[in-house]
Design a protein around this motif. Structure first.
Motif, short mmCIF file in Angstrom:
data_model
loop_
_atom_site.label_atom_id
_atom_site.label_comp_id
_atom_site.label_asym_id
_atom_site.label_seq_id
_atom_site.Cartn_x
_atom_site.Cartn_y
_atom_site.Cartn_z
N LEU A 211 0.84 -1.20 0.00
CA LEU A 211 0.00 0.00 0.00
C LEU A 211 0.87 1.25 0.00
CD1 LEU A 211 -2.78 -1.16 2.49
CD2 LEU A 211 -2.88 -1.10 -0.01
N GLY A 212 2.01 1.19 0.67
CA GLY A 212 2.94 2.32 0.65
C GLY A 212 3.46 2.61 -0.75
N GLU A 213 3.65 1.55 -1.55
CA GLU A 213 4.06 1.75 -2.94
C GLU A 213 3.00 2.53 -3.71
OE1 GLU A 213 4.90 -2.03 -4.64
OE2 GLU A 213 6.71 -2.37 -3.43
N LEU A 214 1.72 2.18 -3.47
CA LEU A 214 0.64 2.91 -4.14
C LEU A 214 0.58 4.35 -3.67
CD1 LEU A 214 -2.28 0.30 -4.18
CD2 LEU A 214 -0.79 0.97 -6.07
N ALA A 215 0.83 4.57 -2.38
CA ALA A 215 0.83 5.94 -1.86
C ALA A 215 1.88 6.80 -2.55
CB ALA A 215 1.05 5.93 -0.35
N THR A 216 3.02 6.20 -2.86
CA THR A 216 4.08 6.91 -3.57
C THR A 216 3.72 7.12 -5.04
OG1 THR A 216 5.74 5.97 -2.08
CG2 THR A 216 6.52 6.85 -4.18
N GLN A 217 3.09 6.10 -5.62
CA GLN A 217 2.72 6.17 -7.04
C GLN A 217 1.60 7.17 -7.28
OE1 GLN A 217 1.66 2.34 -8.61
NE2 GLN A 217 1.07 3.13 -10.62
N TYR A 218 0.68 7.29 -6.32
CA TYR A 218 -0.48 8.18 -6.46
C TYR A 218 -0.45 9.19 -5.30
CZ TYR A 218 -2.28 4.51 -9.57
OH TYR A 218 -2.45 3.59 -10.57
N PRO A 219 0.34 10.25 -5.42
CA PRO A 219 0.56 11.13 -4.27
C PRO A 219 -0.65 11.94 -3.82
CG PRO A 219 1.64 12.00 -6.24
CD PRO A 219 1.17 10.63 -6.59
N ASP A 220 -1.70 12.02 -4.66
CA ASP A 220 -2.86 12.81 -4.23
C ASP A 220 -3.99 11.95 -3.69
OD1 ASP A 220 -3.67 11.73 -6.71
OD2 ASP A 220 -5.01 13.43 -7.09
N VAL A 221 -3.81 10.62 -3.63
CA VAL A 221 -4.86 9.82 -3.01
C VAL A 221 -4.81 10.02 -1.49
CG1 VAL A 221 -4.82 8.05 -4.82
CG2 VAL A 221 -3.51 7.70 -2.71
N PHE A 222 -5.93 9.74 -0.86
CA PHE A 222 -6.01 9.81 0.59
C PHE A 222 -5.54 8.48 1.19
CE2 PHE A 222 -8.79 13.13 -0.82
CZ PHE A 222 -8.69 14.11 0.16
N ILE A 223 -5.22 8.53 2.46
CA ILE A 223 -4.90 7.34 3.25
C ILE A 223 -5.77 7.41 4.49
CG2 ILE A 223 -3.10 6.15 4.58
CD1 ILE A 223 -1.08 7.73 2.66
N GLN A 224 -6.40 6.30 4.85
CA GLN A 224 -7.19 6.31 6.08
C GLN A 224 -7.00 4.98 6.82
OE1 GLN A 224 -11.35 6.87 5.09
NE2 GLN A 224 -11.46 5.01 3.86
N THR A 225 -6.88 5.09 8.13
CA THR A 225 -6.72 3.91 8.97
C THR A 225 -7.01 4.31 10.40
OG1 THR A 225 -5.25 2.05 9.48
CG2 THR A 225 -4.23 4.22 9.31
N HIS A 226 -6.67 3.43 11.35
CA HIS A 226 -6.90 3.67 12.77
C HIS A 226 -5.56 3.77 13.50
CE1 HIS A 226 -10.62 1.73 11.33
NE2 HIS A 226 -11.23 2.42 12.29
N LEU A 227 -5.58 4.53 14.59
CA LEU A 227 -4.34 4.77 15.32
C LEU A 227 -4.62 4.97 16.80
CD1 LEU A 227 -1.25 5.53 15.35
CD2 LEU A 227 -2.00 7.91 14.97
N SER A 228 -3.99 4.16 17.64
CA SER A 228 -3.95 4.39 19.09
C SER A 228 -5.33 4.68 19.67
CB SER A 228 -3.00 5.55 19.42
OG SER A 228 -1.69 5.22 19.03
#
Length: 430
Positions: A211-228
């Motif tokens: 997924l990090g590879e896609l984040a680099t390939q598509y820099p304007d997409v959003f990322i969403q997940t959960h944290l702490s």
């Protein structure tokens, strides 16, 4: 062109000075030209500038920007309000069994429409939405939103461990499905895509790297997940990623901490994690009804402000207990009271309108009523029943109206919801 007459409130720009920078027109005019806002100001001034506009008189009501819900789960529409669990057992007993049903695309289509209807009747015009591991569940939501030209940010949930086998997808499949959905839906119409690992414990290092590879390939997409979100969850992350320097570092290792990354909850963060979030331009979605319902903890708004971290309000349905953003602020106020740092009504309003839009780099389109923005707005009837008629004076200031509705209000306060210049919900016709 269409001219609406009502009381109007919005934040025209990014701010931390909520009392000073809110624009309020007690007798206001909002002019629409097709799908866009053309002008805003006092009614007499707008009417004089555009004498041929068709006037809709909503005197006594308030026009506000459409509300933005920055973290919620559409599959959990049908699992809201189950009794007695904390985060990890909630997932096992309610969330995963519900999400398995979305292997059926017809079921996904049905729930997507129910979900959007719930948003509209509560005045939410943009949602940041987790779907399920099934590619078709994202397609169902994007398709339903496209039918009404609604701005939706969504993504296929990715999990390849610590979940039922029916919801498990390998790193290659998660990457391929996510890439295909990006190519099909991202920036098509008003749709945006969000890379969506559910949370660190349900993804291997290989899946996060994919997924990090896609984040680099598509820099304007959003990322969403959960944290702490939960202390047991944090301990679990530590056992699974022993080389990481904390929970946030797990995501950071794989290029998933940046602008347009939205982390749900962020309750139990370390000072270094707060600093990194502020430095990166990422956003924390504050989900007070969910945090209280699951007993997860009390969000630290003071730390967020001190580290200049973007914060946006969110319901987190279905662990969240309501689709209504006003009521969500009501619980945020209670959380902040318990921390002796009350969030003012105007700041609460900002966090679900312009503040959220700025955090997500979407304030050119949503979150405000500026000329040129898309005509996403709501019409609020503050005095909708006997009690609110008693409590809220006809000439009450906006901050008092908003606060009273956050405690006493519900979907009955939403008279109309407009999307892209078209009325998509009207209470009297619902």
């Amino acid at each position: 062109m269409q001219l609406f007459r009502a009381s109007i409130a919005h934040f025209p720009k990014q701010t931390t000075q909520f009392d000073n920078d809110i624009a309020i027109f007690k007798d206001g005019g909002l002019l629409l030209d097709s799908k866009e806002i053309k002008d805003i100001g006092s009614f007499n001034d707008i009417a004089e500038r555009y004498p041929t506009a068709n006037v809709t008189d909503l005197t006594g009501k308030w026009i506000l920007p459409g509300l933005i819900d920055s973290h919620l789960h559409y599959p959990q529409t049908q699992s809201i309000a189950h009794y007695g669990e904390q985060l990890l057992s909630w997932l096992e007993n309610y969330t995963f069994p519900t999400e398995m049903q979305f292997a059926d695309s017809e079921h996904a289509n049905t729930i997507a429409k129910v979900f959007l209807n719930q948003l509209l009747k509560n005045g939410t015009t943009t949602g940041f939405v987790f779907t399920t591991v099934h590619k078709s569940s994202s397609e169902a939501l994007f398709s339903a939103a496209s039918e009404i030209d609604m701005a939706i940010v969504a993504g296929k949930v990715c999990m390849d461990r610590n979940c039922p086998s029916a919801l498990n997808d390998c790193p290659a499949a998660a990457q391929a499905d996510s890439a295909a959905l990006i190519e099909t839906w991202h920036n098509k119409g008003r749709n945006r895509y969000a890379l969506t690992p559910r949370f660190a414990p349900t993804s291997t290092e290989a899946q996060l790297a994919a997924l990090g590879e896609l984040a680099t390939q598509y820099p304007d997409v959003f990322i969403q997940t959960h944290l702490s979100e939960n202390l047991d969850e944090i301990a679990w992350v530590k056992s699974l990623f022993s080389n990481a320097d904390g929970y946030l570092d797990v995501y950071d290792t794989y290029n998933l901490v940046r602008e347009r990354a939205v982390f749900g909850h962020g309750i139990h963060l370390t000072p270094n994690e707060w600093a990194r979030l502020g430095e990166s331009g990422a956003t924390v979605a504050f989900c007070p009804t969910s945090n209280l319902f699951l007993g997860s903890g009390l969000f630290d708004m003071t730390a967020a402000r001190a580290n200049k971290v973007h914060v946006a309000m969110a319901t987190d349905v279905g662990a969240g207990t309501t689709f209504n953003m006003f009521k969500t602020y009501g619980d945020a106020y209670k959380v902040s009271q318990l921390r002796n740092e009350p969030i003012s009504p105007l700041e609460g309003f900002y966090l679900m309108t312009q503040g959220a839009a700025v955090a997500h780099a979407l304030d050119h389109e949503i979150g405000n009523l500026n000329p040129g923005s898309t005509a996403d707005f709501i019409v609020v009837e503050p005095r909708f029943d006997e009690l609110t008629q008693l409590r809220i004076k006809e000439d009450a200031d906006f901050d008092d109206v908003f606060f009273a509705l956050s405690i006493l209000g519900d979907d009955r306060a939403i008279d109309q919801t407009w999307i892209s210049g078209a009325c998509r919900y009207r209470k009297e016709h619902n």
